[in-house]
Design a protein around this motif. Structure first.
Motif, PDB file in Angstrom:
ATOM      1  N   MET A  26       0.843  -1.206   0.000  1.00 27.21           N
ATOM      2  CA  MET A  26       0.000   0.000   0.000  1.00 27.21           C
ATOM      3  C   MET A  26       0.872   1.248   0.000  1.00 27.21           C
ATOM      4  O   MET A  26       0.636   2.196  -0.749  1.00 27.21           O
ATOM      5  CB  MET A  26      -0.922  -0.029   1.231  1.00 27.21           C
ATOM      6  CG  MET A  26      -1.999   1.033   1.231  1.00 27.21           C
ATOM      7  SD  MET A  26      -3.343   0.676   0.070  1.00 27.21           S
ATOM      8  CE  MET A  26      -3.133   1.978  -1.124  1.00 27.21           C
ATOM      9  N   LEU A  27       1.892   1.186   0.835  1.00 29.42           N
ATOM     10  CA  LEU A  27       2.800   2.326   0.927  1.00 29.42           C
ATOM     11  C   LEU A  27       3.469   2.591  -0.429  1.00 29.42           C
ATOM     12  O   LEU A  27       3.573   3.730  -0.882  1.00 29.42           O
ATOM     13  CB  LEU A  27       3.854   2.015   1.989  1.00 29.42           C
ATOM     14  CG  LEU A  27       4.578   3.156   2.657  1.00 29.42           C
ATOM     15  CD1 LEU A  27       3.615   4.180   3.220  1.00 29.42           C
ATOM     16  CD2 LEU A  27       5.471   2.602   3.773  1.00 29.42           C
ATOM     17  N   LEU A  28       3.888   1.508  -1.064  1.00 28.78           N
ATOM     18  CA  LEU A  28       4.544   1.646  -2.363  1.00 28.78           C
ATOM     19  C   LEU A  28       3.591   2.278  -3.386  1.00 28.78           C
ATOM     20  O   LEU A  28       3.963   3.182  -4.123  1.00 28.78           O
ATOM     21  CB  LEU A  28       5.015   0.265  -2.837  1.00 28.78           C
ATOM     22  CG  LEU A  28       5.624   0.225  -4.235  1.00 28.78           C
ATOM     23  CD1 LEU A  28       6.903   1.072  -4.303  1.00 28.78           C
ATOM     24  CD2 LEU A  28       5.934  -1.209  -4.651  1.00 28.78           C
ATOM     25  N   ARG A  29       2.349   1.779  -3.427  1.00 25.56           N
ATOM     26  CA  ARG A  29       1.405   2.322  -4.423  1.00 25.56           C
ATOM     27  C   ARG A  29       1.119   3.796  -4.169  1.00 25.56           C
ATOM     28  O   ARG A  29       0.997   4.576  -5.100  1.00 25.56           O
ATOM     29  CB  ARG A  29       0.091   1.528  -4.407  1.00 25.56           C
ATOM     30  CG  ARG A  29       0.193   0.130  -4.976  1.00 25.56           C
ATOM     31  CD  ARG A  29       0.773   0.108  -6.370  1.00 25.56           C
ATOM     32  NE  ARG A  29      -0.147   0.612  -7.362  1.00 25.56           N
ATOM     33  CZ  ARG A  29      -0.543  -0.063  -8.439  1.00 25.56           C
ATOM     34  NH1 ARG A  29      -0.074  -1.280  -8.668  1.00 25.56           N
ATOM     35  NH2 ARG A  29      -1.369   0.469  -9.289  1.00 25.56           N
ATOM     36  N   ALA A  99      11.100  -4.383   1.133  1.00 26.43           N
ATOM     37  CA  ALA A  99      11.152  -3.063   1.780  1.00 26.43           C
ATOM     38  C   ALA A  99      12.427  -2.315   1.366  1.00 26.43           C
ATOM     39  O   ALA A  99      12.391  -1.116   1.078  1.00 26.43           O
ATOM     40  CB  ALA A  99      11.095  -3.227   3.297  1.00 26.43           C
ATOM     41  N   ASP A 100      13.542  -3.045   1.311  1.00 25.25           N
ATOM     42  CA  ASP A 100      14.810  -2.416   0.913  1.00 25.25           C
ATOM     43  C   ASP A 100      14.781  -1.980  -0.541  1.00 25.25           C
ATOM     44  O   ASP A 100      15.211  -0.893  -0.892  1.00 25.25           O
ATOM     45  CB  ASP A 100      15.974  -3.412   1.070  1.00 25.25           C
ATOM     46  CG  ASP A 100      16.297  -3.652   2.529  1.00 25.25           C
ATOM     47  OD1 ASP A 100      15.861  -2.840   3.366  1.00 25.25           O
ATOM     48  OD2 ASP A 100      16.945  -4.677   2.833  1.00 25.25           O
ATOM     49  N   ARG A 101      14.293  -2.880  -1.364  1.00 20.07           N
ATOM     50  CA  ARG A 101      14.330  -2.622  -2.799  1.00 20.07           C
ATOM     51  C   ARG A 101      13.604  -1.321  -3.152  1.00 20.07           C
ATOM     52  O   ARG A 101      14.020  -0.581  -4.034  1.00 20.07           O
ATOM     53  CB  ARG A 101      13.670  -3.804  -3.513  1.00 20.07           C
ATOM     54  CG  ARG A 101      13.865  -3.759  -4.997  1.00 20.07           C
ATOM     55  CD  ARG A 101      13.339  -5.003  -5.658  1.00 20.07           C
ATOM     56  NE  ARG A 101      13.482  -4.852  -7.098  1.00 20.07           N
ATOM     57  CZ  ARG A 101      14.512  -5.272  -7.797  1.00 20.07           C
ATOM     58  NH1 ARG A 101      15.498  -5.906  -7.184  1.00 20.07           N
ATOM     59  NH2 ARG A 101      14.584  -5.085  -9.089  1.00 20.07           N
ATOM     60  N   TYR A 102      12.503  -1.051  -2.457  1.00 17.39           N
ATOM     61  CA  TYR A 102      11.733   0.168  -2.747  1.00 17.39           C
ATOM     62  C   TYR A 102      11.962   1.248  -1.691  1.00 17.39           C
ATOM     63  O   TYR A 102      11.225   2.219  -1.647  1.00 17.39           O
ATOM     64  CB  TYR A 102      10.241  -0.168  -2.841  1.00 17.39           C
ATOM     65  CG  TYR A 102       9.936  -1.172  -3.928  1.00 17.39           C
ATOM     66  CD1 TYR A 102       9.928  -0.774  -5.264  1.00 17.39           C
ATOM     67  CD2 TYR A 102       9.701  -2.500  -3.621  1.00 17.39           C
ATOM     68  CE1 TYR A 102       9.683  -1.699  -6.268  1.00 17.39           C
ATOM     69  CE2 TYR A 102       9.452  -3.428  -4.608  1.00 17.39           C
ATOM     70  CZ  TYR A 102       9.440  -3.023  -5.926  1.00 17.39           C
ATOM     71  OH  TYR A 102       9.203  -3.933  -6.917  1.00 17.39           O
ATOM     72  N   VAL A 450      -5.170  -3.620  -2.456  1.00 18.40           N
ATOM     73  CA  VAL A 450      -4.280  -2.450  -2.482  1.00 18.40           C
ATOM     74  C   VAL A 450      -4.454  -1.710  -3.810  1.00 18.40           C
ATOM     75  O   VAL A 450      -4.559  -0.469  -3.856  1.00 18.40           O
ATOM     76  CB  VAL A 450      -2.813  -2.884  -2.267  1.00 18.40           C
ATOM     77  CG1 VAL A 450      -1.851  -1.763  -2.612  1.00 18.40           C
ATOM     78  CG2 VAL A 450      -2.600  -3.344  -0.823  1.00 18.40           C
ATOM     79  N   GLU A 451      -4.515  -2.483  -4.899  1.00 14.49           N
ATOM     80  CA  GLU A 451      -4.639  -1.841  -6.212  1.00 14.49           C
ATOM     81  C   GLU A 451      -5.990  -1.142  -6.346  1.00 14.49           C
ATOM     82  O   GLU A 451      -6.091  -0.052  -6.910  1.00 14.49           O
ATOM     83  CB  GLU A 451      -4.399  -2.877  -7.319  1.00 14.49           C
ATOM     84  CG  GLU A 451      -2.906  -3.188  -7.413  1.00 14.49           C
ATOM     85  CD  GLU A 451      -2.570  -4.503  -8.100  1.00 14.49           C
ATOM     86  OE1 GLU A 451      -3.459  -5.079  -8.766  1.00 14.49           O
ATOM     87  OE2 GLU A 451      -1.405  -4.951  -7.964  1.00 14.49           O
ATOM     88  N   TRP A 452      -7.019  -1.764  -5.802  1.00 15.73           N
ATOM     89  CA  TRP A 452      -8.355  -1.133  -5.874  1.00 15.73           C
ATOM     90  C   TRP A 452      -8.344   0.189  -5.105  1.00 15.73           C
ATOM     91  O   TRP A 452      -8.833   1.205  -5.597  1.00 15.73           O
ATOM     92  CB  TRP A 452      -9.408  -2.082  -5.286  1.00 15.73           C
ATOM     93  CG  TRP A 452     -10.820  -1.694  -5.615  1.00 15.73           C
ATOM     94  CD1 TRP A 452     -11.600  -2.178  -6.626  1.00 15.73           C
ATOM     95  CD2 TRP A 452     -11.631  -0.722  -4.924  1.00 15.73           C
ATOM     96  NE1 TRP A 452     -12.831  -1.569  -6.617  1.00 15.73           N
ATOM     97  CE2 TRP A 452     -12.882  -0.668  -5.598  1.00 15.73           C
ATOM     98  CE3 TRP A 452     -11.423   0.114  -3.833  1.00 15.73           C
ATOM     99  CZ2 TRP A 452     -13.917   0.177  -5.189  1.00 15.73           C
ATOM    100  CZ3 TRP A 452     -12.450   0.971  -3.438  1.00 15.73           C
ATOM    101  CH2 TRP A 452     -13.687   0.992  -4.109  1.00 15.73           C
ATOM    102  N   VAL A 453      -7.767   0.177  -3.922  1.00 14.83           N
ATOM    103  CA  VAL A 453      -7.735   1.395  -3.097  1.00 14.83           C
ATOM    104  C   VAL A 453      -6.889   2.468  -3.792  1.00 14.83           C
ATOM    105  O   VAL A 453      -7.295   3.633  -3.889  1.00 14.83           O
ATOM    106  CB  VAL A 453      -7.195   1.092  -1.676  1.00 14.83           C
ATOM    107  CG1 VAL A 453      -6.972   2.376  -0.888  1.00 14.83           C
ATOM    108  CG2 VAL A 453      -8.144   0.171  -0.921  1.00 14.83           C
ATOM    109  N   ALA A 454      -5.733   2.063  -4.291  1.00 15.87           N
ATOM    110  CA  ALA A 454      -4.850   3.041  -4.948  1.00 15.87           C
ATOM    111  C   ALA A 454      -5.562   3.657  -6.161  1.00 15.87           C
ATOM    112  O   ALA A 454      -5.537   4.878  -6.352  1.00 15.87           O
ATOM    113  CB  ALA A 454      -3.547   2.363  -5.377  1.00 15.87           C
TER     114      ALA A 454
END
Ligand code: NAP
Length: 868
Positions: A26-29, A99-102, A450-454
Motif C-alpha cells: 500500500m505504501l509503495l502504491r 522493503a529495501d528494494r523500494y 491495495v490496487e483497488w484502493v490506490a
C-alpha cells in the motif's frame, strides 16, 4: 530502519496501519501516485504476521510460487524461493528485501501503535494519535493491520500463576528457545499448534499436547518449489498470475466436476489420493465439487482423512482422539503438516483430549486437568486470534456522529466489499471482513485490495473528490450477499474462528466472503465501471452517488445462469414442440438425485378425454395425511410428472402432506380449455378417492408451479362456483395469472433469467387464442376472487411473472381472501423447483411448507360450508 528519526508530517494524504504484506505494498502504491503517506507499525521491523509468528516450524501453507508479490516482474526475477512452503525466516527476509528494494522503511514508523483515529467532518480528515504521542491528520486511513494479528487471550483459569517459561506462538521471542531436555506443554491444535508440535518434540524430553478440538490436517510434502508450478510460471508468468487472480482461491488449480455424492467409491478414493499427493490446501478443499455444500460429499472426504490418521497413529485411543468428528471438513481452517500425526507415535509425546479431561487450572508447576496434574518447564500457547474484526474494533476508531467502529460492528461486521464501511469516510480495510481474504491466497487478495484502493484514491484526486463512503443501501446489499454465500455452505455448522466462535462473546457471523476470488474481483470491477456504484463521493465542487446493490441474485442462481449461458442452450421458442419437450426433460434429468420420501406410487385416474397419469408422494410419517393435488409447470406445453418430481418430494417431506402430482393434456395438441378440464377432473376424483389414497380429503389443497399454478388458481375459482369439491388452500408458485405481458417485470427480466418474455409469448400462442385470453379460466386475475380458499403466493424477484403473481396476491387480499405472499429474494422463475441444485431455495421452500401446514393442519378442521 528509520524508526522515529524524523518528526511526522502533520497533514498526510494517507496513514497506513501495518507494515506486513499489505502495508508495504500500500505504501509503495501511494508513493507511486505521489500521495504523501506514512505507515505505523507496532513491530520493530517490517513483516506483519511473519514478524511475530516466529515459532519453530512456522511456514506458509500456500506454495511459494504463489505466496509472493506479483506486481513487479523484476522482484520475481530477483528473488527465488528455496522451498515449496517457505519457513518464517525466509518469508521475513523476503519482506525485508522488498522493503529495501523500494526503500519503504523511510516512510514507516516502527514500534508505533495507532491509538485512536477520529473523523473530523469539518476539514474532512482523520485525526490520528499514536502511542508515541504523535498527533497527525490525514485524508485517508488504510487499515493494513492483518486478519490474524490480535492474539486471543487464553481463556484458561490460572494462566498467570505458572512459574516456568510461557510462550505464545503469536508472539515468539527473537532469540532461539531451547527445549532440549525440558518438559513442555502445547495448548491448542490449530495451524500454529500443528506446526510447532513436531519441532518441539524433536528437542523436549517430554511433550504433552492439550487438544480441545482435533483438526483436519494433511501432509504438506514440503521440498523444493513444485516443478509443475515453477515451469508454468516460467513459461508464461503473466498467464500464470492472471489465472491465479481469476481463480476461486487466488491460486490456480484444476476445478473438478466430480460430485462426492454420485462418484463411485473408486473415483472418490482416486481423487482423494491425488489431493493428498499434491499436498496443497486447495487440492484437498476441492476433491469434490460439492464438498463445501453437501454433507454427504463432505463426509466422504472427512472419513478418508480420518482413515489416514488411524493408519498413521499406532495407539488406537490417541488416533481416535485426533480424528475430527463434530464439524464438516473445511469449515474450520484445515492444516498442512509435516509429521504431525507421526509425532504422537514417539514415546515421550502424549495427547490429552480436553473433551475427556478438561483443564481445571494452570498451576505454579504446570497444568491440572480434571483427571491429572502435570508438571512442566514450558507452556506454549497456540490458542489463536481474535480474527478479522479484532484488529479493527480494538482500536479506537470513531467515524461520523461520534460512532465508533466497535459500536457499529457490535452485532458483527458490516462492510461494503470488505473494503469500506458507511459512517467512516475515507476508511479502507485491506482484506477486511466481507472479502475473500483468509479463505484465499492472501498475497493475491492483498494485491487486489491495495490496487483497488490506490486506483480509487487516484480517481478521487483526478475528479476533485475528497471524501468517499459507501451508502447504507450498497452496504446492506453486500452484507446480505456475503451471508447468502455462506448460508448455502456447511460453514455455519462449525464453531470456527471464521464464525467468530473462538472468542467468547463475539457475534456469531461468518466473517469472510466465500463467493470466490474471481467472483469477488468481478464485483469490485463492476462497482468501479458503474461509476463507483454504492459509494457517495463528495468534493468542493463535485458530488457523485450511483446508489445501488452490486449483487442481488442468490449466489447459486447466479452460477446456474452463467452455466446455462455457457452451455449455449437454444431458446425454447426457437425449437419445435417435440424438441422443446425433449430439452425440458433432459435438463430435469441432469439434476442430482431427488430427496427420499416414504412412498412414491404411479397410477391413473379418469379424465374427460381418457386416463390421466398421476404420481403419489407419501411422507414417511404415519398417515392419513392432508392431501395436495399438484400441477407441474411448463407453459401448458412442456413438462410431466418427472420434471417436477423433486419439488413434489420436497413438498411432501417438508409439509408432511400427501402430494398427488397429476399429468394433464398439453397444448398445442390440447389447447385451452383441455388442461383446465383435466385439472378439474383430477381434483374431483382425488377428493372423492382421498381416503383410499391414504389422505384426508377434507383438507385437500391444490398447488402448482407456473402454468400449473395457473391451473390450480383456476380450479379454485370453478370449485367455489360449483360448491364442490371443498378446497382448503391453494399454493401458487410463480403463477401465471394474467395474459397481459406488459407489466414491468416482463421488460426488466425479459431475458437472462431462465424464463424469458419470448418464451411466455410462445407458450401463450400454443395455449389459447388471443380472443380467449381474457377468460378467467385462462387469466384468473380477471375472475371473481371473493370466497376463494386461503392462498400462499410465491413470486421470484427476478421473474417475468413476478408482477402478475404479486397482482394476484394483492387482488386476493383485497377480495378478503387470507393470503400470504412470499417473495423469493434473489430467485428466478425456476429456482424453487431446482431442489438440491439451487440450495438457496431451501429456506423459501421451508417457509412455504410452514405456511402449508398452517392452512392444512394434520388434524383436519371441520370442512368449511360449500357456499364459501
Ligand atoms: P486457531 O486455528 O484458532 O487454533 C487455536 C487452537 O487453540 C484451537 O485448537 C483451539 O481449540 C485451541 N484453544 C483456544 N482456546 C483454548 C482454550 N481455552 N483451551 C484449550 N484450547 C484452546 O489458531 P492458530 O493455530 O494460531 O491459527 C489461526 C489461523 O492462522 C489459521 O487457521 C491459519 O489461517 C493461520 N495460520 C496459518 C499458518 C500457515 O501455515 N501458514 C500457520 C499458523 C496459523 P478450539 O478449536 O476448540 O477452539
Amino acid at each position: 530502519m528509520t524508526g522515529r528519526d524524523s518528526p511526522l508530517q502533520d497533514d498526510l494524504h494517507a496513514v497506513v496501519v501495518g507494515a506486513g504484506f499489505s502495508g508495504l505494498y500500500m505504501l509503495l502504491r501511494l508513493r507511486q501516485l505521489s500521495l504523501p503517506a506514512v505507515a505505523l507499525e507496532e513491530a520493530a521491523d517490517v513483516g506483519g504476521t511473519w514478524y511475530w509468528n516466529r515459532y519453530p516450524g512456522a511456514r506458509c501453507d500456500i506454495p511459494t510460487t504463489d505466496y509472493t508479490y506479483s506486481f513487479d516482474p523484476e522482484i520475481e526475477e530477483a528473488w527465488s524461493w528455496s522451498e515449496k512452503y517457505a519457513t518464517q525466516p525466509e518469508i521475513l527476509a523476503y519482506l525485508g528485501f522488498v522493503a529495501d528494494r523500494y526503500d519503504l522503511r523511510r516512510d514507516i514508523r516502527f514500534s508505533t501503535c495507532l491509538v485512536s483515529a477520529a473523523w473530523d467532518d469539518t476539514d474532512a480528515r482523520w485525526q490520528v494519535r499514536t502511542d508515541r504521542g504523535d498527533e497527525l491528520r490525514c485524508h485517508h486511513l488504510v487499515m493494513a493491520s492483518g486478519c490474524l494479528s490480535l492474539p486471543k487471550t487464553p481463556d484458561i483459569e490460572g494462566t498467570g500463576r505458572f512459574r516456568g517459561r510461557v510462550h505464545f506462538t503469536s508472539r515468539w521471542p527473537h532469540e532461539e528457545v531451547d527445549f532440549a531436555g525440558r518438559r513442555v506443554a502445547v495448548v491448542g491444535t490449530g495451524s500454529s499448534g500443528i506446526q510447532v508440535v513436531p519441532p518441539i518434540a524433536e528437542q523436549a524430553s517430554q511433550l504433552v499436547v492439550f487438544q480441545r478440538t482435533p483438526n483436519f490436517s494433511v501432509p504438506a510434502h514440503n521440498g523444493p518449489p513444485p516443478e509443475k508450478r515453477v515451469q508454468a510460471l516460467h513459461a508464461d508468468r503473466q498467464a500464470y498470475r492472471h489465472a491465479a487472480r481469476w481463480s476461486r482461491g487466488g491460486i490456480s488449480y484444476e476445478m473438478t466436476d466430480v460430485s462426492g455424492v454420485t462418484a463411485t467409491e473408486d473415483v472418490r478414493r482416486q481423487r482423494f489420493e491425488q489431493a493428498i499427493e499434491a499436498g496443497e490446501l486447495f487440492s484437498i478443499l476441492g476433491v469434490f465439487n460439492d464438498q463445501v455444500f453437501n454433507a454427504v460429499s463432505n463426509e466422504h472426504v472427512s472419513e478418508m482423512i480420518r482413515e489416514r490418521i488411524r493408519r498413521i497413529v499406532r495407539d488406537p485411543e490417541t488416533a481416535e482422539a485426533l480424528c475430527p468428528k463434530d464439524y464438516p471438513f473445511g469449515t474450520k481452517r484445515p492444516c498442512l503438516d509435516t509429521d504431525y500425526f507421526e509425532t504422537f507415535n514417539l514415546p515421550h509425546v502424549r495427547l490429552i483430549d480436553l473433551r475427556k479431561q478438561p483443564i481445571v487450572s494452570v498451576t505454579e508447576e504446570g497444568i491440572d486437568t480434571t483427571d491429572e496434574s502435570f508438571v512442566f518447564d514450558d507452556i506454549v500457547y497456540a490458542t489463536g486470534f481474535d480474527a478479522m474484526t479484532g484488529p479493527l474494533v480494538n482500536v479506537d476508531i470513531t467515524g461520523r456522529h461520534g460512532i465508533t467502529l466497535k459500536q457499529k460492528w457490535a452485532h458483527g461486521p458490516s462492510t461494503y466489499l470488505g473494503l469500506a464501511t458507511s459512517g467512516f469516510p475515507n476508511f479502507f480495510t485491506i482484506t477486511g471482513p466481507g472479502s475473500p481474504s483468509v479463505l484465499s491466497n492472501m498475497a493475491v487478495s492483498i494485491e487486489q485490495h491495495v490496487e483497488w484502493v490506490a486506483d480509487c484514491l487516484d480517481f478521487m484526486r483526478r475528479k476533485g473528490f475528497d471524501t468517499l463512503e459507501p451508502t447504507d443501501t450498497a452496504e446492506a446489499g453486500w452484507n446480505q450477499h456475503v451471508l447468502d454465500c455462506a448460508s448455502i455452505t456447511l460453514h455455519p455448522q462449525a464453531d470456527s474462528w471464521y464464525m467468530g466462535a473462538n472468542v467468547p462473546g463475539k457475534p456469531r457471523v461468518f466473517l469472510p466472503y466465500i463467493g470466490g476470488v474471481d467472483a469477488y474481483r468481478t464485483a469490485c470491477q463492476e462497482v468501479v465501471e458503474k461509476g463507483y456504484l454504492g459509494f457517495q463521493l463528495s468534493g468542493p465542487s463535485a458530488q457523485q452517488c450511483n446508489d445501488g446493490v452490486v449483487r442481488r441474485l442468490q449466489p447459486d442462481v447466479s452460477i446456474l445462469l452463467q452455466m446455462v449461458e455457457a452451455l449455449g442452450v437454444p431458446p425454447i421458442e426457437s425449437l419445435s414442440v417435440d424438441d422443446a419437450r425433449a430439452l425440458w426433460r433432459a435438463s430435469a434429468a441432469m439434476r442430482p438425485p431427488p430427496p427420499e420420501v416414504g412412498e412414491v406410487a404411479d397410477g391413473t385416474l379418469p379424465g374427460p378425454a381418457g386416463d390421466l397419469a398421476y404420481r403419489l408422494y407419501r411422507p414417511a410419517t404415519a398417515g392419513p395425511h392432508p392431501l395436495m393435488v399438484y400441477f407441474h409447470g411448463g407453459g401448458w406445453v412442456l413438462g410431466d410428472l418427472d420434471t417436477d418430481d423433486a419439488l413434489c418430494r420436497d413438498l411432501a417431506r417438508r409439509a408432511d402432506v400427501l402430494v398427488v402430482s397429476v399429468g394433464y393434456r398439453h397444448a398445442p395438441e390440447a389447447r385451452f380449455p383441455a388442461p383446465v378440464e383435466d385439472a378439474l377432473a383430477a381434483v374431483r376424483w382425488i377428493s372423492a378417492n382421498g381416503v383410499a389414497l391414504g389422505g384426508m380429503p377434507e383438507t385437500l389443497a391444490v398447488a402448482g408451479w407456473s402454468a400449473g399454478a395457473n391451473l390450480a388458481a383456476v380450479v379454485c375459482q370453478i370449485a367455489r362456483d360449483d360448491g364442490a369439491p371443498h378446497i382448503a388452500g391453494q399454493l401458487l408458485l410463480h403463477p401465471v395469472t394474467d395474459s397481459d405481458l406488459s407489466r414491468p417485470s416482463y421488460r426488466e427480466f425479459a431475458d437472462g433469467y431462465m424464463l424469458t418474455t419470448a418464451m411466455m409469448d410462445w407458450f401463450w400462442e400454443h395455449y389459447a387464442d388471443p380472443s380467449r385470453r381474457a377468460d378467467p379460466r385462462v387469466a384468473p386475475l380477471r375472475g371473481r376472487l371473493q370466497g376463494l380458499p386461503p392462498a400462499v403466493v410465491v413470486t421470484g424477484e427476478f421473474d417475468p411473472l413476478r408482477d402478475e403473481g404479486l397482482a394476484y396476491a394483492q387482488a386476493l387480499a383485497a377480495a378478503g381472501v387470507p393470503v400470504e405472499h412470499i417473495c423469493a429474494r434473489g430467485h428466478v422463475h425456476t429456482s424453487i423447483t431446482m431442489v438440491d441444485v439451487v440450495l438457496s431455495g431451501a429456506p423459501v421452500r421451508a417457509q412455504i411448507a410452514e405456511r402449508i401446514r398452517h392452512f392444512m393442519p394434520a388434524t383436519a378442521p371441520a370442512p368449511a360450508p360449500a357456499a364459501l
